[in-house]
Design an enzyme around this catalytic site. Sequence first.
Site, PDB file in Angstrom:
ATOM      1  N   HIS A   1      25.470 -16.234  -6.006  1.00 30.09           N
ATOM      2  CA  HIS A   1      24.088 -16.704  -5.970  1.00 30.09           C
ATOM      3  C   HIS A   1      23.393 -16.213  -4.695  1.00 30.09           C
ATOM      4  O   HIS A   1      22.300 -15.654  -4.746  1.00 30.09           O
ATOM      5  CB  HIS A   1      24.090 -18.241  -6.042  1.00 30.09           C
ATOM      6  CG  HIS A   1      22.771 -18.875  -5.745  1.00 30.09           C
ATOM      7  ND1 HIS A   1      21.962 -19.399  -6.710  1.00 30.09           N
ATOM      8  CD2 HIS A   1      22.117 -19.060  -4.576  1.00 30.09           C
ATOM      9  CE1 HIS A   1      20.867 -19.881  -6.156  1.00 30.09           C
ATOM     10  NE2 HIS A   1      20.939 -19.691  -4.852  1.00 30.09           N
ATOM     11  N   GLU A   2      24.052 -16.387  -3.549  1.00 33.26           N
ATOM     12  CA  GLU A   2      23.449 -15.961  -2.279  1.00 33.26           C
ATOM     13  C   GLU A   2      23.159 -14.465  -2.282  1.00 33.26           C
ATOM     14  O   GLU A   2      22.117 -14.016  -1.828  1.00 33.26           O
ATOM     15  CB  GLU A   2      24.366 -16.307  -1.094  1.00 33.26           C
ATOM     16  CG  GLU A   2      24.518 -17.802  -0.816  1.00 33.26           C
ATOM     17  CD  GLU A   2      23.200 -18.513  -0.617  1.00 33.26           C
ATOM     18  OE1 GLU A   2      22.293 -17.914  -0.022  1.00 33.26           O
ATOM     19  OE2 GLU A   2      23.069 -19.656  -1.086  1.00 33.26           O
TER      20      GLU A   2
ATOM     21  N   HIS B   1      20.043 -13.450  -3.945  1.00 33.74           N
ATOM     22  CA  HIS B   1      18.841 -13.502  -3.114  1.00 33.74           C
ATOM     23  C   HIS B   1      18.625 -12.167  -2.409  1.00 33.74           C
ATOM     24  O   HIS B   1      17.510 -11.702  -2.254  1.00 33.74           O
ATOM     25  CB  HIS B   1      18.972 -14.600  -2.053  1.00 33.74           C
ATOM     26  CG  HIS B   1      18.716 -15.976  -2.590  1.00 33.74           C
ATOM     27  ND1 HIS B   1      17.608 -16.298  -3.317  1.00 33.74           N
ATOM     28  CD2 HIS B   1      19.443 -17.121  -2.496  1.00 33.74           C
ATOM     29  CE1 HIS B   1      17.644 -17.586  -3.642  1.00 33.74           C
ATOM     30  NE2 HIS B   1      18.756 -18.106  -3.161  1.00 33.74           N
TER      31      HIS B   1
ATOM     32  N   GLU C   1      15.408 -19.534  -6.641  1.00 31.21           N
ATOM     33  CA  GLU C   1      16.695 -20.189  -6.873  1.00 31.21           C
ATOM     34  C   GLU C   1      17.177 -19.941  -8.303  1.00 31.21           C
ATOM     35  O   GLU C   1      18.331 -19.610  -8.535  1.00 31.21           O
ATOM     36  CB  GLU C   1      16.599 -21.692  -6.612  1.00 31.21           C
ATOM     37  CG  GLU C   1      16.388 -22.056  -5.155  1.00 31.21           C
ATOM     38  CD  GLU C   1      17.317 -21.319  -4.224  1.00 31.21           C
ATOM     39  OE1 GLU C   1      18.536 -21.291  -4.488  1.00 31.21           O
ATOM     40  OE2 GLU C   1      16.828 -20.741  -3.237  1.00 31.21           O
TER      41      GLU C   1
HETATM   42 ZN   LIG Z   1      19.651 -20.050  -3.285  1.00 25.07          ZN
END
Ligand SMILES: [Zn+2]
Length: 427
Positions: A335-336, A339, A367
Amino acid sequence: MGMWASLDAMWEMPAEKRIFGAVLLFSWTVYLWETFLAQRQRRIYKTTTRVPPELGQIMDSETFEKSRLYQLDKSTFSFWSGLYSEIEGTLILLFGGIPYLWRLSGRFCGFAGFGPEYEITQSLVFLLLATLFSALTGLPWSLYNTFVIEEKHGFNQQTLGFFMKDAVKKFIVTQCILLPVSSLLLYIIKIGGDYFFIYAWLFTLVVSLVLVTIYADYIAPLFDKFTPLPEGKLKQEIEVMAKSIDFPLTKVYVVEGSKRSSHSNAYFYGFFKNKRIVLFDTLLEEYSVLNKDILEESGMEPRKDGEGDSEEIKAKVKNKKQGCKNEEVLAVLGHELGHWKLGHTVKNIIISQVLSFCLTVLSRRFEFQADAFAKKLGKANDLYSALIKLNKDNLGFPVSDRLFSMWHYSHPPLLERLRALESSKRD
Ligand SMILES: [Zn+2]
């Protein structure tokens, strides 16, 4: 009616007083709006006493109740601390606290032998006194928050000594940056002529870029211990994942977040080809000092603690297992990295000038996108369970008022994220 009458009166005042009144009016309007939202959310904490049926699968009623009581305490705290700081600010304005501090700074300068021509010196003394005042008045609140509220709910890992040392260090480091930067800024304003604001803006832009660059390597380590993640399966898998999406990973660190609290997190930083990943030790099931007892029982090697505080921490270890499995840690990282791959960091920097509300809305969108990215990496199931675990470990409350969450939450509510992941899990 009363408000409009006082507005009328305001327009008949001289300009200075009008500005003064406008500042107060604006500040109280924002304050009342946010208090209204907080009360709406508080009502949800009060009335939602049972796990909503749709959450039955992912949250047991014990965790739900714990999180509910934690959020209620936090909301009481922020009501009183918010009221205090609003009244404090108003009183400072009404009783001329700022001009008083300015005169006081002038007197200090005169005492130290500086004449009135040293305006910049006087401004620096003023800044120093103002930040000292705000640090001192904020201290009791921060102490109460850490040692009463966080402590009561099992998050606090700090000792009073650590806390005070940390506060003093923070103050000194802030002064070391604030004073030289503002004296340069004041100098630029003084010699900048008609276009001083352009130079001042450029200067602050450069300073903030420099600070962002040096923060992680030179400032954060003053406060917390960063150690490279030991060689092993987790590190290998992180490297494989980074490589698969061309993330220029140079180092993976574990930060000793457990010295402060048992809240957990993960992030990355660095420019261009030099990216580093930081994992909180509290995020890692196998690594968390909070699981030390459990690890010892299971015969695994706990990490070595260089400083002598491990006894204190051990004494505070709650009898629960904290953190995520390696696969889940990887899903969170997926997930990070989403980004990064989707350019959110750069977009955030560019947009950071815009109103914070727009930023909050955008951030929630990001998100979802980062979740979808982790899902594309095949991590939907693990991210799903990691989000539930992290929510549990951090006692996040899964139900929120629509207006409140729209205004405040930079991350979408857990349930919405899970739903979005779920629809994709079936793909
Ligand atoms: Zn996030």
